[in-house]
Scaffold this motif. Sequence first.
Motif, PDB file in Angstrom:
ATOM      1  N   GLU A   1     123.490  86.501  68.191  1.00  0.00           N
ATOM      2  CA  GLU A   1     122.105  85.870  67.395  1.00  0.00           C
ATOM      3  C   GLU A   1     121.128  86.593  68.021  1.00  0.00           C
ATOM      4  N   ILE A   2     121.038  86.871  69.488  1.00  0.00           N
ATOM      5  CA  ILE A   2     119.721  87.446  70.042  1.00  0.00           C
ATOM      6  C   ILE A   2     119.345  88.879  69.580  1.00  0.00           C
ATOM      7  N   GLU A   3     120.762  89.424  69.450  1.00  0.00           N
ATOM      8  CA  GLU A   3     120.616  90.907  69.289  1.00  0.00           C
ATOM      9  C   GLU A   3     120.351  91.225  67.720  1.00  0.00           C
ATOM     10  N   ASN A   4     120.808  90.193  66.973  1.00  0.00           N
ATOM     11  CA  ASN A   4     120.844  90.672  65.377  1.00  0.00           C
ATOM     12  C   ASN A   4     119.961  89.772  64.506  1.00  0.00           C
ATOM     13  N   ARG A   5     120.028  88.347  64.856  1.00  0.00           N
ATOM     14  CA  ARG A   5     119.130  87.506  63.918  1.00  0.00           C
ATOM     15  C   ARG A   5     117.808  87.512  63.955  1.00  0.00           C
ATOM     16  N   SER A   6     117.190  87.829  62.717  1.00  0.00           N
ATOM     17  CA  SER A   6     115.445  87.846  62.736  1.00  0.00           C
ATOM     18  C   SER A   6     115.136  86.511  62.997  1.00  0.00           C
ATOM     19  N   MET A   7     113.925  86.393  63.852  1.00  0.00           N
ATOM     20  CA  MET A   7     113.444  85.337  64.297  1.00  0.00           C
ATOM     21  C   MET A   7     112.675  84.707  62.981  1.00  0.00           C
ATOM     22  N   ILE A   8     112.076  85.780  62.254  1.00  0.00           N
ATOM     23  CA  ILE A   8     111.354  85.218  61.068  1.00  0.00           C
ATOM     24  C   ILE A   8     111.757  86.163  59.789  1.00  0.00           C
ATOM     25  N   GLU A   9     112.267  85.409  58.618  1.00  0.00           N
ATOM     26  CA  GLU A   9     112.696  86.417  57.561  1.00  0.00           C
ATOM     27  C   GLU A   9     111.493  86.837  56.814  1.00  0.00           C
ATOM     28  N   GLU A  10     110.886  85.688  56.350  1.00  0.00           N
ATOM     29  CA  GLU A  10     109.684  86.267  55.705  1.00  0.00           C
ATOM     30  C   GLU A  10     108.314  85.283  56.107  1.00  0.00           C
ATOM     31  N   ALA A  11     107.311  85.709  55.885  1.00  0.00           N
ATOM     32  CA  ALA A  11     105.913  84.988  56.508  1.00  0.00           C
ATOM     33  C   ALA A  11     104.833  84.987  55.370  1.00  0.00           C
ATOM     34  N   THR A  12     104.482  83.932  54.766  1.00  0.00           N
ATOM     35  CA  THR A  12     103.402  83.786  53.852  1.00  0.00           C
ATOM     36  C   THR A  12     102.170  83.973  54.716  1.00  0.00           C
ATOM     37  N   VAL A  13     101.944  83.467  55.814  1.00  0.00           N
ATOM     38  CA  VAL A  13     101.053  83.711  56.727  1.00  0.00           C
ATOM     39  C   VAL A  13     101.510  84.247  58.015  1.00  0.00           C
ATOM     40  N   GLU A  14     100.609  85.043  58.902  1.00  0.00           N
ATOM     41  CA  GLU A  14     100.854  85.556  59.976  1.00  0.00           C
ATOM     42  C   GLU A  14     100.971  84.757  61.121  1.00  0.00           C
ATOM     43  N   PRO A  15     102.400  84.811  61.729  1.00  0.00           N
ATOM     44  CA  PRO A  15     102.648  83.814  62.544  1.00  0.00           C
ATOM     45  C   PRO A  15     102.012  83.993  63.893  1.00  0.00           C
ATOM     46  N   ALA A  16     101.588  82.687  64.522  1.00  0.00           N
ATOM     47  CA  ALA A  16     100.779  82.900  66.049  1.00  0.00           C
ATOM     48  C   ALA A  16     101.719  83.823  66.875  1.00  0.00           C
ATOM     49  N   PRO A  17     101.097  84.302  67.682  1.00  0.00           N
ATOM     50  CA  PRO A  17     101.873  85.422  68.404  1.00  0.00           C
ATOM     51  C   PRO A  17     102.246  84.735  69.748  1.00  0.00           C
ATOM     52  N   VAL A  18     103.436  85.250  70.343  1.00  0.00           N
ATOM     53  CA  VAL A  18     103.647  84.590  71.372  1.00  0.00           C
ATOM     54  C   VAL A  18     102.786  84.924  72.789  1.00  0.00           C
ATOM     55  N   GLU A  19     102.571  84.155  73.528  1.00  0.00           N
ATOM     56  CA  GLU A  19     101.783  84.589  74.598  1.00  0.00           C
ATOM     57  C   GLU A  19     102.608  84.221  75.760  1.00  0.00           C
ATOM     58  N   VAL A  20     102.261  85.190  76.799  1.00  0.00           N
ATOM     59  CA  VAL A  20     102.899  85.347  78.135  1.00  0.00           C
ATOM     60  C   VAL A  20     101.762  85.080  79.023  1.00  0.00           C
ATOM     61  N   ARG A  21     101.672  84.125  79.825  1.00  0.00           N
ATOM     62  CA  ARG A  21     100.413  84.008  80.719  1.00  0.00           C
ATOM     63  C   ARG A  21     100.726  84.767  81.836  1.00  0.00           C
ATOM     64  N   PRO A  22      99.902  85.099  82.714  1.00  0.00           N
ATOM     65  CA  PRO A  22      99.921  85.882  84.013  1.00  0.00           C
ATOM     66  C   PRO A  22     100.536  84.917  85.127  1.00  0.00           C
ATOM     67  N   GLY A  23     101.666  85.348  85.632  1.00  0.00           N
ATOM     68  CA  GLY A  23     102.691  84.548  86.400  1.00  0.00           C
ATOM     69  C   GLY A  23     103.677  83.786  85.901  1.00  0.00           C
ATOM     70  N   GLN A  24     103.542  83.681  84.713  1.00  0.00           N
ATOM     71  CA  GLN A  24     104.525  82.864  83.908  1.00  0.00           C
ATOM     72  C   GLN A  24     106.244  83.303  84.031  1.00  0.00           C
ATOM     73  N   SER A  25     107.048  82.372  84.423  1.00  0.00           N
ATOM     74  CA  SER A  25     108.316  82.956  84.563  1.00  0.00           C
ATOM     75  C   SER A  25     109.166  83.156  83.338  1.00  0.00           C
ATOM     76  N   PHE A  26     110.161  83.806  83.131  1.00  0.00           N
ATOM     77  CA  PHE A  26     110.811  84.149  82.080  1.00  0.00           C
ATOM     78  C   PHE A  26     111.706  82.929  81.495  1.00  0.00           C
ATOM     79  N   ALA A  27     111.857  82.025  82.402  1.00  0.00           N
ATOM     80  CA  ALA A  27     112.623  80.762  81.746  1.00  0.00           C
ATOM     81  C   ALA A  27     111.384  79.980  80.998  1.00  0.00           C
ATOM     82  N   ALA A  28     110.215  79.917  81.606  1.00  0.00           N
ATOM     83  CA  ALA A  28     109.209  79.293  80.883  1.00  0.00           C
ATOM     84  C   ALA A  28     108.971  79.969  79.470  1.00  0.00           C
TER      85      ALA A  28
END
Length: 342
Positions: A30-57
């Motif tokens: 699923e991680i390698e092949n499934r699209s997170m978003i198939e179609e988008a009528t509006v631009e989805p909000a970006p994913v934000e990685v904050r400084p110092g944030q762990s990958f688990a978070a």
Amino acid sequence: MIRPVLLAAGLAIIAVVAGAGYWLWSGIHEIENRSMIEEATVEPAPVEVRPGQSFAAVANQLVQRDLVTDSTRLRLHARWHGYADRIQPGEYALEPGLTVAELVRRMARGQVIQYQFTIIEGWTFGTLWEQLGLHPAVTPTLPADATESEIMAAIDRDEVAAEGRFLPETYQFARGTRDIDILRRANRALERELTRAWEQRVGQLPLDEPDEALILASIIEKETAAPEERRRIAGVFVRRLEQGMRLQTDPTVIYGLGDRFDGRLRTRDLREDTPFNTYTRHGLPPTPIAMAGRASIHAAVDPLPGDALFFVSRGDGTHHFSATYDEHRQAVRRYQLGLDEP
């Protein structure tokens, strides 16, 4: 009785291992092949990685947004590929067709969303500073009313006037970039371009140093927007300087008036002596009057040869050039006053 028990235990272990393997395989697939978003009528909000944030978070954030179904398998995938400890802070775009695996790879490479800020040819520094402060992705580090001296000191250019010292072009940057960092880039770009142009200057010019070429370039920038005219106008001003004539160019007078200019240049304005009034003073003004683009900078050091000493606007963005004052006077009557010379 022992063998059946051992057999049952073995089968149970095999079933558990097989189940765990399938669970892991299905999650990785699923991680390698499934699209997170198939179609988008509006631009989805970006994913934000904050400084110092762990990958688990970050993984938990993706689960909370329903972009992935399980954070554990995502963390295992990132650990296996060596991405978990390499993610970089910033904003990451989501678009249809993007897989979680590709998103994580982008995070490890730091392929953050790039914003743009464009410095326009002819802007004054006041306009540049104002527009930079309005950009939503720029982090301000100095107050809006900071003096030019304070701003130039912040980019390590003490004692240098701010006007004209930033190269007009489009600069890309990540959200959170500081205002002074963008100014520093634009200033260094200007210095490189000016040095290059000065080293390539043509013939003997009545200019003693690169800064004088930049001042002349800023006047050329304000006088015309027609690319084919820049070198011709440079030629007029160079010949005037060589012959000891005043430049008599309206944009310098307007710049000297500052906020007092109301859109109409009057005779009294041309007579009011300021350091920028090239009707009352010989030579170049003390600083540039605007941001000069590459074309104007190179025109200033490569003026078009000729005999024209005057020019007047035709009213269509171009100019009529004249070698004598009589011819210039006739052109003024025709193009500025709407009269035909008898």
